[in-house]
Design a protein around this motif. Structure first.
Motif, PDB file in Angstrom:
ATOM      1  N   ARG A  10       0.801  -1.218   0.000  1.00 41.60           N
ATOM      2  CA  ARG A  10       0.000   0.000   0.000  1.00 41.60           C
ATOM      3  C   ARG A  10       0.835   1.269   0.000  1.00 41.60           C
ATOM      4  O   ARG A  10       0.420   2.288  -0.550  1.00 41.60           O
ATOM      5  CB  ARG A  10      -0.960  -0.006   1.195  1.00 41.60           C
ATOM      6  CG  ARG A  10      -1.976  -1.135   1.117  1.00 41.60           C
ATOM      7  CD  ARG A  10      -2.976  -1.112   2.272  1.00 41.60           C
ATOM      8  NE  ARG A  10      -3.810  -2.317   2.241  1.00 41.60           N
ATOM      9  CZ  ARG A  10      -4.832  -2.535   3.044  1.00 41.60           C
ATOM     10  NH1 ARG A  10      -5.165  -1.627   3.959  1.00 41.60           N
ATOM     11  NH2 ARG A  10      -5.540  -3.648   2.948  1.00 41.60           N
ATOM     12  N   THR A  84      -6.244   6.791   6.847  1.00 41.52           N
ATOM     13  CA  THR A  84      -7.555   6.160   6.688  1.00 41.52           C
ATOM     14  C   THR A  84      -7.664   5.498   5.318  1.00 41.52           C
ATOM     15  O   THR A  84      -8.199   4.392   5.187  1.00 41.52           O
ATOM     16  CB  THR A  84      -8.673   7.203   6.862  1.00 41.52           C
ATOM     17  OG1 THR A  84      -8.574   7.793   8.157  1.00 41.52           O
ATOM     18  CG2 THR A  84     -10.044   6.565   6.717  1.00 41.52           C
ATOM     19  N   ARG A  85      -7.134   6.173   4.301  1.00 42.93           N
ATOM     20  CA  ARG A  85      -7.222   5.641   2.944  1.00 42.93           C
ATOM     21  C   ARG A  85      -6.492   4.304   2.812  1.00 42.93           C
ATOM     22  O   ARG A  85      -6.962   3.394   2.133  1.00 42.93           O
ATOM     23  CB  ARG A  85      -6.636   6.649   1.949  1.00 42.93           C
ATOM     24  CG  ARG A  85      -6.874   6.242   0.502  1.00 42.93           C
ATOM     25  CD  ARG A  85      -6.059   7.014  -0.514  1.00 42.93           C
ATOM     26  NE  ARG A  85      -5.736   8.363  -0.122  1.00 42.93           N
ATOM     27  CZ  ARG A  85      -4.522   8.878  -0.272  1.00 42.93           C
ATOM     28  NH1 ARG A  85      -3.537   8.142  -0.770  1.00 42.93           N
ATOM     29  NH2 ARG A  85      -4.265  10.110   0.093  1.00 42.93           N
ATOM     30  N   ASP A  87      -5.772   2.412   5.452  1.00 43.13           N
ATOM     31  CA  ASP A  87      -6.226   1.599   6.592  1.00 43.13           C
ATOM     32  C   ASP A  87      -5.071   1.220   7.526  1.00 43.13           C
ATOM     33  O   ASP A  87      -4.865   0.046   7.838  1.00 43.13           O
ATOM     34  CB  ASP A  87      -6.936   0.338   6.099  1.00 43.13           C
ATOM     35  CG  ASP A  87      -7.676  -0.375   7.223  1.00 43.13           C
ATOM     36  OD1 ASP A  87      -7.968   0.268   8.245  1.00 43.13           O
ATOM     37  OD2 ASP A  87      -7.957  -1.588   7.070  1.00 43.13           O
ATOM     38  N   SER A  89      -4.879   1.541  10.605  1.00 39.67           N
ATOM     39  CA  SER A  89      -5.358   0.961  11.869  1.00 39.67           C
ATOM     40  C   SER A  89      -5.310  -0.558  11.864  1.00 39.67           C
ATOM     41  O   SER A  89      -5.214  -1.185  12.925  1.00 39.67           O
ATOM     42  CB  SER A  89      -6.783   1.440  12.174  1.00 39.67           C
ATOM     43  OG  SER A  89      -7.679   1.059  11.154  1.00 39.67           O
ATOM     44  N   SER A  90      -5.358  -1.174  10.683  1.00 42.06           N
ATOM     45  CA  SER A  90      -5.320  -2.640  10.584  1.00 42.06           C
ATOM     46  C   SER A  90      -3.924  -3.217  10.774  1.00 42.06           C
ATOM     47  O   SER A  90      -3.751  -4.435  10.789  1.00 42.06           O
ATOM     48  CB  SER A  90      -5.867  -3.090   9.221  1.00 42.06           C
ATOM     49  OG  SER A  90      -7.234  -2.779   9.101  1.00 42.06           O
ATOM     50  N   HIS A 105      -8.276   4.106  16.020  1.00 42.22           N
ATOM     51  CA  HIS A 105      -8.955   4.996  15.066  1.00 42.22           C
ATOM     52  C   HIS A 105      -8.823   6.463  15.471  1.00 42.22           C
ATOM     53  O   HIS A 105      -9.504   7.311  14.916  1.00 42.22           O
ATOM     54  CB  HIS A 105     -10.433   4.612  14.968  1.00 42.22           C
ATOM     55  CG  HIS A 105     -10.650   3.193  14.524  1.00 42.22           C
ATOM     56  ND1 HIS A 105     -10.482   2.786  13.218  1.00 42.22           N
ATOM     57  CD2 HIS A 105     -10.981   2.076  15.233  1.00 42.22           C
ATOM     58  CE1 HIS A 105     -10.714   1.487  13.125  1.00 42.22           C
ATOM     59  NE2 HIS A 105     -11.019   1.033  14.332  1.00 42.22           N
ATOM     60  N   LEU A 110      -2.998   7.697  14.355  1.00 42.04           N
ATOM     61  CA  LEU A 110      -2.832   7.290  12.954  1.00 42.04           C
ATOM     62  C   LEU A 110      -1.879   8.239  12.225  1.00 42.04           C
ATOM     63  O   LEU A 110      -1.052   7.801  11.423  1.00 42.04           O
ATOM     64  CB  LEU A 110      -4.191   7.268  12.249  1.00 42.04           C
ATOM     65  CG  LEU A 110      -5.230   6.299  12.808  1.00 42.04           C
ATOM     66  CD1 LEU A 110      -6.482   6.294  11.929  1.00 42.04           C
ATOM     67  CD2 LEU A 110      -4.679   4.887  12.907  1.00 42.04           C
ATOM     68  N   GLU A 223     -14.818  12.133   5.549  1.00 47.31           N
ATOM     69  CA  GLU A 223     -14.880  10.678   5.646  1.00 47.31           C
ATOM     70  C   GLU A 223     -16.322  10.229   5.877  1.00 47.31           C
ATOM     71  O   GLU A 223     -16.764   9.224   5.309  1.00 47.31           O
ATOM     72  CB  GLU A 223     -14.005  10.211   6.808  1.00 47.31           C
ATOM     73  CG  GLU A 223     -13.914   8.694   6.957  1.00 47.31           C
ATOM     74  CD  GLU A 223     -13.223   8.023   5.792  1.00 47.31           C
ATOM     75  OE1 GLU A 223     -13.510   6.831   5.556  1.00 47.31           O
ATOM     76  OE2 GLU A 223     -12.428   8.688   5.083  1.00 47.31           O
TER      77      GLU A 223
END
Length: 226
Positions: A10, A84-85, A87, A89-90, A105, A110, A223
């Motif tokens: 990513r 966020t785009r 992700d 957080s994963s 989150h 982040l 968002e």
């Protein structure tokens, strides 16, 4: 939690030292070897990369205007948008307490992780590679950066967005001040009651702290609108 190989895809960079990437996504609540030093490094690299990109892109803007736009692009709100785009957080390693309180989150966490990743890339592969990774992730934002957007600060853009949706304007307040008079730091809050959004921003002046809080709130509103 997703494998870190997916995160490498990513961001567009594969680490030789996998431990360096793991450290970049490790919050201090999880281990003593966390990402805060890499975050410091990444913040410096990010400012340089974005500053140079703006210098090359818009030759009609003066120093003050370029500084303001750069501040908007490297602030918590923009980093949160990128995080966020892809992700982020994963991929975060966090303590159970932080997870339970929604840390995975939280915009500040982040955004810090994104800076740490930039710092990790720079640490391993140098400036040019870090520059490539940063510009790759910023590409949608830089492409959409019209002269009109560059001329408006985050508070103005947030207010216009809320007005367009027929919502009340946000409220701002100082929640904390620290430091001596010559090195004062302000923490300001931006509240959008109708959307139940509360964000904070820190800076050396009240105005800059409000702008930082507004930028994060702007990202959250966008968002929700997707």
């Amino acid at each position: 939690m997703l494998p870190l190989t997916e995160l490498e895809e990513r961001i567009g960079y594969e680490f030789t030292d996998k431990k360096l990437l793991r450290r970049a996504v490790t919050h201090r609540s999880f281990a003593q070897e966390h990402n805060e030093r890499l975050e410091f490094l990444g913040d410096s690299v990010l400012n340089c990369v974005i500053g140079y990109a703006l210098f090359l892109r818009d030759k009609h803007f003066n120093e003050g205007e370029l500084s303001r736009v750069r501040a908007n692009l490297v602030c918590e709100g923009t980093l949160f948008e990128i995080a966020t785009r892809i992700d982020i957080s994963s991929f975060l390693f966090m303590g159970e307490g932080e997870i339970k309180t929604g840390g995975a989150h939280r915009p500040s966490i982040l955004a810090d992780a994104m800076e740490a990743i930039f710092g990790a890339v720079f640490r391993e592969a140098g400036f040019e590679t870090a520059q490539r990774v940063i510009l790759h992730l910023y590409e949608p934002i830089l492409t959409a950066l019209t002269p009109e957007k560059m001329s408006k600060d985050p508070k103005t853009r947030l207010q216009e967005l809320l007005q367009g949706e027929h919502l009340p304007r946000p409220e701002y307040a100082i929640v904390n001040t620290t430091g001596a008079a010559h090195e004062r730091s302000f923490e300001c809050e931006c509240r959008i009651h109708s959307l139940n959004i509360v964000t904070t921003g820190k800076a050396a002046s009240r105005r800059a702290a409000e702008q930082a809080a507004a930028e994060t709130a702007l990202a959250l509103v966008k968002e929700r609108s997707k």
